[in-house]
Design an enzyme around this catalytic site. Sequence first.
Site, PDB file in Angstrom:
ATOM      1  N   ASP A 202       0.824  -1.211   0.000  1.00  0.00           N
ATOM      2  CA  ASP A 202       0.000   0.000   0.000  1.00  0.00           C
ATOM      3  C   ASP A 202       0.863   1.268   0.000  1.00  0.00           C
ATOM      4  O   ASP A 202       1.852   1.352   0.736  1.00  0.00           O
ATOM      5  CB  ASP A 202      -0.860  -0.032   1.275  1.00  0.00           C
ATOM      6  N   GLU A 244       1.232  -0.616  -5.120  1.00  0.00           N
ATOM      7  CA  GLU A 244       0.200   0.411  -5.264  1.00  0.00           C
ATOM      8  C   GLU A 244       0.912   1.755  -5.355  1.00  0.00           C
ATOM      9  O   GLU A 244       1.227   2.374  -4.348  1.00  0.00           O
ATOM     10  CB  GLU A 244      -0.785   0.427  -4.094  1.00  0.00           C
TER      11      GLU A 244
HETATM   12  C1  BGC Z   1      -5.638   2.658  -0.028  1.00  0.00           C
HETATM   13  C2  BGC Z   1      -6.678   3.532   0.624  1.00  0.00           C
HETATM   14  C3  BGC Z   1      -6.117   4.070   1.914  1.00  0.00           C
HETATM   15  C4  BGC Z   1      -4.749   4.721   1.713  1.00  0.00           C
HETATM   16  C5  BGC Z   1      -4.050   4.984   2.994  1.00  0.00           C
HETATM   17  C6  BGC Z   1      -4.525   3.659  -0.267  1.00  0.00           C
HETATM   18  O1  BGC Z   1      -3.662   3.403  -1.170  1.00  0.00           O
HETATM   19  O2  BGC Z   1      -6.081   2.061  -1.197  1.00  0.00           O
HETATM   20  O3  BGC Z   1      -7.875   2.852   0.810  1.00  0.00           O
HETATM   21  O4  BGC Z   1      -7.008   5.011   2.424  1.00  0.00           O
HETATM   22  O5  BGC Z   1      -3.916   3.904   0.956  1.00  0.00           O
HETATM   23  O6  BGC Z   1      -3.589   3.801   3.540  1.00  0.00           O
END
Ligand code: BGC
Length: 542
Positions: A202, A244
């Site tokens: 993430d 991500e």
């Molecule tokens: C996730 C979100 C989240 C954010 C902070 C993002 O990349 O997909 O849902 O709010 O990261 O962790």
Amino acid sequence: MMDDQLWYKKAIFYELYPKAFADSNGDGWGDFRGILERVDYLAELGVDCVWITPFYPSPMGDDGYDVADYYSVHPKFGTVDDLKALIDALHERGIRIIADLVMNHTSSDHPWFQESRSSKDNPKRDWYVWSPTNQRYPDARIIFTDSMQSNWQYDEITGEYYWHRFFEHQPDLNFDNPEVQEEMLKIVDYWLGLGLDGFRADAIPYLFERDDTNCENLPETHQFLKDLRGHMDVKWPGRILLAEANQWPVETREYFGDDDEMHMGFHFPIMPRLYMSLKRGEVSSIHDIMALTPDIPEKTQWCIFLRNHDELTLEMVTPEERDYMWEQYAPDPRMKLNLGIRRRLAPLLDNDRRRIELLNAILFTFDGSPIIYYGDEIGMGDNIWLEDRNGVRTPMQWHAGHNGGFSESDPKALYAPTIDDETYGFQTINVADQRNNPDSIFNRLKHMIWTRKQHQAFGMGTFSFAQTGNDAVLAYWRAYQREKILIVVNFSDEAQDAVFDMRLMAGHEPVCLLTGDRFPFVAAKDYTLPLQPYEYRWLRMD
Ligand code: BGC
């Protein structure tokens, strides 16, 4: 299949919100046991890998992306043993499972942060990013533009500011501290040891901060990710990291390294362009973004998606394109959120079956591995009246009975109300009905998935555009070894002809993979393929 090291290149992914899928104990929240009872559904759809969003103990201020303990499970979802049972049940069916690894920040409830904020000389002080002023790193953008004014938050206890790229209750960890880096490797070992097949990493562009930069994609971040990958390659071969990084393709490209960083990365910019092209009936923006997409190392793979648990992000388009998207797809101001649109696939496409199929036909054939967002395989709706992104995270709709089959609980006890409007309510849109109907979206997608799996060209093959002589028609080749497949998609609401260079077609008689139709080849002239409005063809060249 389970010992194929490149499995992720061919896999169909399915993003699953543990809270939203199935509730086994009637408390109104989905849980691991609930998912376990539905693994046959996932197998039936043809899913190869589940991505499960954060399940760690958390105050749920960001739906679990605010982690309060990395080594445990939120009691609402069950126990570590329940997760283990789920992993085993999926593995028995040849399905893998990856989880979110939220490295950039913790919840402010995390004991590390509680210690860190307690005094300037606490041993954990340096686990987070503190500053006596809120003026440092002025070039770092704000991500949650609707709710945050600054990336710094003043903390009364020690009179300093802490850094946070997301909500103010999500302090960023300090990756300059080797202890933080070591801890991350321990966390990774813990969950991979339990049987997870990898992670969706993430928010990785933001791990490090440096003066005079925008604090994204820094060399130090790449170095840490390479170290993490090296560690995994030694200890956990075959397990993956999915990046991500909501960035332009050249920047995301860096996360693949030289086959030594992330195995996969989401291709963020392609997604809004699919929707844009569909509205405009014109596909040049898809060509343009792919022209800006560098080649990636042999063992890496893009991930393609139509929707996910966040707003449909418009960060990777121009301001004009963003306005166009908002105007076209977010007519009600409630539909907008941050730089995006909080709606699901089916409502975005006016529940128009042809357009829903069209985008899915691309999802399952384009350059990369597809990720389905739970519920989109049956065309679930959304609820724009719920706060934040909750409107696209409502309970899965299993059948037309009580709570849509999601939970036995009192409807008032559900973590979020079910969708029950006339068009998208569970009485109308649900798994049970669609399973029984051979023409349902569910069965159509299942057929696409099955078809994709018969052909290595989709996961392993090359990707190149074909000229169609028509701006409304997108066409591309997928080729692997002796197999060549041509995908042709009419983005227009009117019938169109696609005209292909006959040299490319010479000697072939295209067969439609989805219907079995054959297209006789007329040798003397260019090959013309007539297409109905929104028609798509997957043509194998025999
Ligand atoms: C996730 C979100 C989240 C954010 C902070 C993002 O990349 O997909 O849902 O709010 O990261 O962790």
